[in-house]
Design an enzyme around this catalytic site. Structure first.
Site, PDB file in Angstrom:
ATOM      1  N   GLU A   1      31.014  38.352  11.569  1.00 25.27           N
ATOM      2  CA  GLU A   1      32.107  39.265  11.907  1.00 25.27           C
ATOM      3  C   GLU A   1      33.447  38.627  11.561  1.00 25.27           C
ATOM      4  O   GLU A   1      33.678  37.444  11.843  1.00 25.27           O
ATOM      5  CB  GLU A   1      32.103  39.606  13.398  1.00 25.27           C
ATOM      6  CG  GLU A   1      31.165  40.734  13.746  1.00 25.27           C
ATOM      7  CD  GLU A   1      29.891  40.223  14.369  1.00 25.27           C
ATOM      8  OE1 GLU A   1      29.433  39.128  13.969  1.00 25.27           O
ATOM      9  OE2 GLU A   1      29.371  40.919  15.258  1.00 25.27           O
TER      10      GLU A   1
ATOM     11  N   LYS B   1      25.694  53.761  -7.691  1.00 24.20           N
ATOM     12  CA  LYS B   1      25.510  54.887  -8.626  1.00 24.20           C
ATOM     13  C   LYS B   1      25.673  54.334 -10.050  1.00 24.20           C
ATOM     14  O   LYS B   1      24.979  53.396 -10.400  1.00 24.20           O
ATOM     15  CB  LYS B   1      26.478  56.012  -8.265  1.00 24.20           C
ATOM     16  CG  LYS B   1      26.205  56.573  -6.846  1.00 24.20           C
ATOM     17  CD  LYS B   1      27.035  57.787  -6.540  1.00 24.20           C
ATOM     18  CE  LYS B   1      26.622  58.484  -5.265  1.00 24.20           C
ATOM     19  NZ  LYS B   1      27.096  57.866  -4.029  1.00 24.20           N
TER      20      LYS B   1
END
Ligand code: DSN
Length: 421
Positions: free
Chosen positions: A62, A235
């Site tokens: 984190e 993509k």
């Protein structure tokens, strides 16, 4: 069954968990033996897959490089820093955040950075080619905010910039979103920037579909115009399944805080490393050629489908995808998807603008060429595939579908996905 593609550790998986090992094999076989025309998919490289399957998956990290809430982050910091620098360089961006888990997560962070619940924003309507996260009623973006939708003009089927300007003047949105999942043509980013400036709105481009074409320098970039650009990385970009955001320096702190800690917890460091690998691959001349071929193939496939009586929405395509109106051959999108699938061809039904049929049926299909082009197919293969699709979707005769499936096997044997080593 042995499979060299997965490497030597695969034997270990087969011994530990044969059921899941078989799923991996079956999916590889599915990719190798079918024609994949889902416009949002691609075949990512073995190098990217290796980073994804690495021990970086174990690390909690984190925070951001140099500012983490856990110890032991000095190694993963290197991967994230390299990735950030590659993204900034590839896209000419001031700032990059590689932590969004997906395109939808990236978009949640953009909302978090710039809007409060109830705020008004403008976005392309889903049935006209927009996206679920751009204000659909079932999405947080429609439930918690106030979307106003623009669409395409009925005659041209291209974005109606006059309507967009009128809606912006009327509603004074805090943000204007450009982009979507079924837009075959280039978007006029300059025009949208001017409208955003006129009404004092943030300009957000969701470039998920076409960012790979931008990375390969085949189409104009939204980065110089937009305040913030979000996108997926799997993509045309051919990276791991994930998301990313680039933005102007003045928004860097707001975007970083919105990704973490506002919307996400621990980043997936293995995926961030895989994104860094993909960004390096995208900076090569080979990738630039690939992207140009994607568009040439898309245009050839679209012309072939038009010759089969499937009308290209907007008359054609400038990108990796095309939307075809099947009303002229009296077939629904749902029927076409099933008949193509029965023939070994994977595509998706898709609403067309002003579609008289419901979203679960549709009058159209969407096709894209990122995967076929990765396999090395070119214009002659697009002509063959257009003919196969035309024959497949016009009949429900199983023997015709079986014949086409045999042709698909022949073609995929010549251009294998993930060739055996
Ligand atoms: N599901 C993606 C697509 O197919 O375009 C968008 O999220």
């Amino acid at each position: 069954m042995s499979e060299t593609f997965f490497g030597s550790d695969f034997a270990q998986l087969q011994s530990t968990d044969p059921e899941i090992a078989n799923v991996l094999l079956d999916e590889l076989t599915r990719l190798r033996t079918g024609i994949q025309l889902i416009a949002s998919e691609n075949f990512t490289s073995p190098a990217v897959l290796t980073a994804l399957g690495s021990t970086l998956s174990n690390k909690y990290a984190e925070g951001y490089p140099g500012k983490r809430y856990y110890g032991g982050c000095e190694v993963v910091d290197v991967a994230e820093t390299i990735g950030i620098e590659r993204a900034k360089s590839l896209f000419g961006a001031d700032h990059a955040n590689l932590q969004p888990h997906s395109g939808a997560s990236a978009n949640i962070a953009v909302f978090g950075a710039f809007l409060q619940p109830g705020d008004t924003y403008l976005a392309m309507s889903l049935p006209h080619g927009g996206h679920l996260t751009h204000g659909a009623g079932v999405s947080y973006s429609g439930k918690w905010f106030n979307p106003v939708h623009y669409g395409v003009a009925e005659g041209t089927e291209n974005i109606d910039y006059d309507q967009l300007r009128d809606l912006a003047r009327e509603h004074k949105p805090k943000m204007i979103i450009a982009g979507g999942s079924a837009i075959p043509r280039l978007i006029d980013f300059k025009a949208i920037r001017e409208i955003a400036d006129e009404v004092g709105a943030i300009m957000h481009v969701d470039a998920a579909h076409f960012i790979g074409l931008v990375a390969g320098k085949a189409i104009p970039s939204p980065v110089p115009y937009a305040d913030v650009v979000s996108f997926t990385t799997h993509k045309v970009l051919r990276g791991p399944r994930s998301g990313m955001i680039v933005c102007k320096q003045e928004h860097a702190a707001a975007i970083d805080k919105a990704v973490f800690p506002m919307m996400q917890g621990g980043p997936m460091m293995h995926v961030i490393a895989a994104k860094a690998v993909a960004l390096k691959e995208c900076a090569t001349p080979e990738y630039q050629k690939y992207v140009k071929d994607v568009i040439v193939n898309s245009q050839a496939l679209t012309a072939g489908l038009a010759a089969e009586g499937m009308r290209p929405v907007t008359g054609g395509t400038d990108t990796h995808l095309a939307l075809l109106d099947l009303q002229g051959i009296d077939v629904s999108g749902k029927e076409a998807e099933q008949r193509a699938s029965d023939s070994g061809i994977v595509l998706n039904k898709n609403s067309i603008p002003y579609d008289p049929k419901p979203a679960a049926v549709t009058s159209g299909v969407r096709v894209g060429t990122p995967s076929l082009t990765t396999q090395g197919m070119g214009v002659p293969e697009m002509a063959k595939i257009a003919s196969m699709i035309g024959r497949a979707v016009k009949t429900d005769n199983p023997s015709v579908h079986a014949q086409i499936k045999a042709e698909v096997l022949d073609l995929t044997a010549q251009f294998p996905a993930y060739p055996r080593s």
